[in-house]
Enzyme design. Structure first.
Site, PDB file in Angstrom:
ATOM      1  N   HIS A  75      77.495 -27.557  50.638  1.00 47.61           N
ATOM      2  CA  HIS A  75      78.139 -26.343  50.149  1.00 47.61           C
ATOM      3  C   HIS A  75      79.487 -26.633  49.502  1.00 47.61           C
ATOM      4  O   HIS A  75      80.231 -27.522  49.915  1.00 47.61           O
ATOM      5  CB  HIS A  75      78.331 -25.343  51.299  1.00 47.61           C
ATOM      6  CG  HIS A  75      79.220 -25.853  52.398  1.00 47.61           C
ATOM      7  ND1 HIS A  75      80.583 -25.664  52.407  1.00 47.61           N
ATOM      8  CD2 HIS A  75      78.939 -26.564  53.516  1.00 47.61           C
ATOM      9  CE1 HIS A  75      81.106 -26.212  53.482  1.00 47.61           C
ATOM     10  NE2 HIS A  75      80.137 -26.780  54.184  1.00 47.61           N
ATOM     11  N   ASP A  76      79.762 -25.884  48.452  1.00 48.31           N
ATOM     12  CA  ASP A  76      81.049 -25.901  47.760  1.00 48.31           C
ATOM     13  C   ASP A  76      81.344 -27.212  47.037  1.00 48.31           C
ATOM     14  O   ASP A  76      82.492 -27.453  46.650  1.00 48.31           O
ATOM     15  CB  ASP A  76      82.195 -25.571  48.727  1.00 48.31           C
ATOM     16  CG  ASP A  76      82.071 -24.176  49.313  1.00 48.31           C
ATOM     17  OD1 ASP A  76      82.354 -23.204  48.584  1.00 48.31           O
ATOM     18  OD2 ASP A  76      81.649 -24.055  50.481  1.00 48.31           O
ATOM     19  N   GLY A  93      80.542 -31.231  52.436  1.00 53.46           N
ATOM     20  CA  GLY A  93      81.049 -30.022  51.809  1.00 53.46           C
ATOM     21  C   GLY A  93      82.320 -30.253  51.016  1.00 53.46           C
ATOM     22  O   GLY A  93      83.150 -31.091  51.358  1.00 53.46           O
TER      23      GLY A  93
END
Length: 219
Positions: A75-76, A93
Site C-alpha cells: 500500500h501507498d 508500504g
C-alpha cells in the site's frame, strides 16, 4: 482487478494476479476508500499482488513496467516508469521507486525506503535504507557496490555522463571527511546527472546505503 482501480491501456494482467486489494495494514480502517492507479503498457505476471493505498493519495504505478511472477507492491507505494521488479521482489508500504530502476529476485525493501532512478538492486538483497540513483547495491544488509554501469548504458546514458557519475561516486562514497564536505565538493563540478544524485542524498530521511568501510580503505 479490485476497485476502485484505474488501469491504463494495453496493460496485461497475468493469471492469479490481484490488483487493488486492501492494504495489509492492521491499523487500516476498512471504511476508508482505497485506490490504485496504474499507467499504460504494463505487464503484471502470474501471482503478482499490488495493494491499494491506505487512504488519501493512491498507490501508483507508472507506465511500461514489468512486474514479474510473485512480486508484491504494498500500500501507498509510488513507482515510476520503465521499471523491472523480478520474482518475487517485495516492496513494503510507502516505498518509492524511480524511473528505470531494477529490483532483482528475492529482494525485500523496507517500508518508506526510496530506490533512485537507474538504480539496480541485486538478487537477494535486504534494503533498509534509500538506494542512491545510478548505483548498484547488493547483500544482506545491502551495501553499495558501484555504479549501475550496464543499466546506464542500456538506457542511453552517454559515456561522458557515466564518467561524470564515476567522479561523483568516488568523491561521495569513497572519499574521506564529513559527508557535508563531500557533497559540497561534488557540487563544484556537477552536471545534470550528478545534481540528481546530490539532491537525492540531501533529501533522504532514512539515510542512504553506504559503501563498506573495507572497500573505502582499499580505494
Amino acid at each position: 482487478v479490485l476497485g476502485p482501480t484505474e488501469v491504463g491501456a494495453r496493460t496485461v494482467v497475468g493469471a492469479h494476479a490481484v490488483l487493488g486489494g486492501d492494504p495489509q495494514d492492521r491499523k487500516h480502517d476498512l471504511s476508508v476508500v482505497t485506490r490504485l492507479v496504474v499507467g499504460a503498457d504494463n505487464v503484471f505476471r502470474e501471482f503478482v499482488t499490488v495493494h491499494a493505498s491506505a487512504g488519501g493519495a493512491p498507490t501508483r504505478i507508472g507506465s511500461r513496467c514489468l512486474i514479474m511472477t510473485g512480486a508484491h507492491v504494498a500500500h501507498d507505494c509510488v513507482l515510476g516508469d520503465d521499471l523491472r521488479l523480478a520474482n518475487p521482489a517485495t516492496l513494503g508500504g510507502h516505498v518509492q521507486v524511480a524511473d528505470f530502476a531494477q529490483v532483482s529476485g528475492l529482494v525485500a525493501i523496507h517500508q518508506y525506503s526510496r530506490i533512485g532512478t537507474h538504480a539496480f538492486v541485486a538478487g537477494g538483497s535486504i534494503v533498509t535504507q534509500d538506494v542512491p540513483p545510478f548505483c548498484l547495491v547488493q547483500g544482506d544488509r545491502a551495501r553499495l557496490a558501484g555504479l549501475n554501469a550496464i543499466g546506464l548504458k542500456r538506457t542511453g546514458v552517454t559515456p561522458a555522463e557515466v564518467a561524470e557519475l564515476r567522479r561523483a561516486y568516488r568523491t561521495l562514497f569513497l572519499g574521506t571527511g564529513p559527508m557535508e564536505d563531500r557533497l559540497a565538493a561534488a557540487r563544484l563540478s556537477a552536471g545534470a546527472r550528478t545534481l540528481v544524485l546530490l539532491d537525492f542524498l540531501e533529501s533522504s530521511v532514512r539515510g542512504c546505503i553506504s559503501t563498506p568501510r573495507s572497500r573505502k580503505l582499499a580505494a
